[in-house]
Design a protein around this motif. Structure first.
Motif, PDB file in Angstrom:
ATOM      1  N   LEU A   1     -18.807 -34.967   3.162  1.00 37.35           N
ATOM      2  CA  LEU A   1     -19.280 -34.875   4.540  1.00 37.35           C
ATOM      3  C   LEU A   1     -18.702 -33.626   5.221  1.00 37.35           C
ATOM      4  O   LEU A   1     -19.377 -32.986   6.027  1.00 37.35           O
ATOM      5  N   THR A   2     -17.498 -33.264   4.865  1.00 42.89           N
ATOM      6  CA  THR A   2     -16.855 -32.099   5.471  1.00 42.89           C
ATOM      7  C   THR A   2     -17.595 -30.816   5.128  1.00 42.89           C
ATOM      8  O   THR A   2     -17.751 -29.940   5.988  1.00 42.89           O
ATOM      9  N   LEU A   3     -18.082 -30.686   3.917  1.00 41.90           N
ATOM     10  CA  LEU A   3     -18.753 -29.453   3.482  1.00 41.90           C
ATOM     11  C   LEU A   3     -19.976 -29.118   4.338  1.00 41.90           C
ATOM     12  O   LEU A   3     -20.039 -28.019   4.906  1.00 41.90           O
ATOM     13  N   PRO A   4     -20.960 -30.013   4.491  1.00 46.52           N
ATOM     14  CA  PRO A   4     -22.104 -29.642   5.345  1.00 46.52           C
ATOM     15  C   PRO A   4     -21.698 -29.473   6.810  1.00 46.52           C
ATOM     16  O   PRO A   4     -22.268 -28.642   7.524  1.00 46.52           O
ATOM     17  N   ALA A   5     -20.687 -30.230   7.244  1.00 47.40           N
ATOM     18  CA  ALA A   5     -20.224 -30.092   8.628  1.00 47.40           C
ATOM     19  C   ALA A   5     -19.666 -28.689   8.863  1.00 47.40           C
ATOM     20  O   ALA A   5     -19.971 -28.050   9.879  1.00 47.40           O
ATOM     21  N   LEU A   6     -18.884 -28.190   7.931  1.00 51.42           N
ATOM     22  CA  LEU A   6     -18.313 -26.845   8.081  1.00 51.42           C
ATOM     23  C   LEU A   6     -19.381 -25.757   7.969  1.00 51.42           C
ATOM     24  O   LEU A   6     -19.290 -24.729   8.645  1.00 51.42           O
ATOM     25  N   VAL A   7     -20.378 -25.980   7.149  1.00 45.93           N
ATOM     26  CA  VAL A   7     -21.504 -25.037   7.069  1.00 45.93           C
ATOM     27  C   VAL A   7     -22.195 -24.947   8.434  1.00 45.93           C
ATOM     28  O   VAL A   7     -22.469 -23.857   8.939  1.00 45.93           O
ATOM     29  N   ILE A   8     -22.443 -26.094   9.033  1.00 40.08           N
ATOM     30  CA  ILE A   8     -23.126 -26.131  10.335  1.00 40.08           C
ATOM     31  C   ILE A   8     -22.256 -25.479  11.409  1.00 40.08           C
ATOM     32  O   ILE A   8     -22.735 -24.656  12.191  1.00 40.08           O
ATOM     33  N   ILE A   9     -20.985 -25.821  11.449  1.00 39.75           N
ATOM     34  CA  ILE A   9     -20.083 -25.248  12.447  1.00 39.75           C
ATOM     35  C   ILE A   9     -19.954 -23.734  12.250  1.00 39.75           C
ATOM     36  O   ILE A   9     -20.030 -22.961  13.215  1.00 39.75           O
TER      37      ILE A   9
END
Length: 182
Positions: free
Chosen positions: A89-97
């Motif tokens: 979950l952290t990976l796509p969240a960091l991509v978006i941020i």
């Protein structure tokens, strides 16, 4: 001050309330958080619609609306990173941020160069935002590991891919201006 701008300010005011409710140890807190996030997401659409329909677009609203959107999304993603405590979950969240930071900086720089229109919001950006809001709503509403939470994660990955695609489009559109500045 007009109604579209007040809706945008309300979206920003929802953010601390969303955080406080997120940490309350009650069974009803997460559904309320999801409902508050849904209401804030609707105001994201509604303020723009009303500003255009009533011809009430203002420079303040044009500045504040994307800021409110980004704040709401980043705060929700940060809360979900903690809630899920998982790389997937952290990976796509960091991509978006990360994309939001890059595109915000690009838009600011392009505005200084007098070329803000070349990085205007595209249909991919609008689709990305819609999928992001849906994914975040699902992830806030349902317990990690549930079928719906897995659907929310899958939707977040699609939103992250669209995020990268739209970032590439914006960078391509700005490239002639960027390359001249090097």
């Amino acid at each position: 001050m007009n109604i579209p701008n007040l809706l945008t300010l309300a979206r920003i005011a929802f953010i601390p309330l969303l955080v406080v409710l997120f940490y309350l140890p009650f069974s009803w807190s997460m559904p309320v958080v999801a409902g508050l996030f849904a209401a804030a997401s609707i105001t994201d659409w509604l303020d723009g619609y009303l500003a255009r329909r009533w011809d009430q677009s203002t420079p303040f609203g044009a500045f504040l609306d994307p800021v409110a959107d980004k704040l709401m999304v980043v705060v929700a993603l940060a809360l979900l990173i903690e809630r899920y405590d998982a790389m997937w979950l952290t990976l796509p969240a960091l991509v978006i941020i990360g994309r939001e930071i890059v595109i915000s900086a690009l838009r600011e720089w392009m505005a200084e160069m007098g070329n803000r229109g070349s990085v205007a919001v595209s249909w991919i950006g609008k689709l990305k935002t819609t999928l992001q809001m849906i994914a975040l709503l699902i992830l806030l509403a349902f317990t990690p590991g549930s079928f719906y939470a897995q659907l929310g994660v899958a939707t977040l990955y699609v939103a992250a891919l669209l995020t990268l695609w739209s970032m590439i489009q914006y960078l391509r559109a700005a490239w002639p201006h960027l390359s001249r500045a090097m």
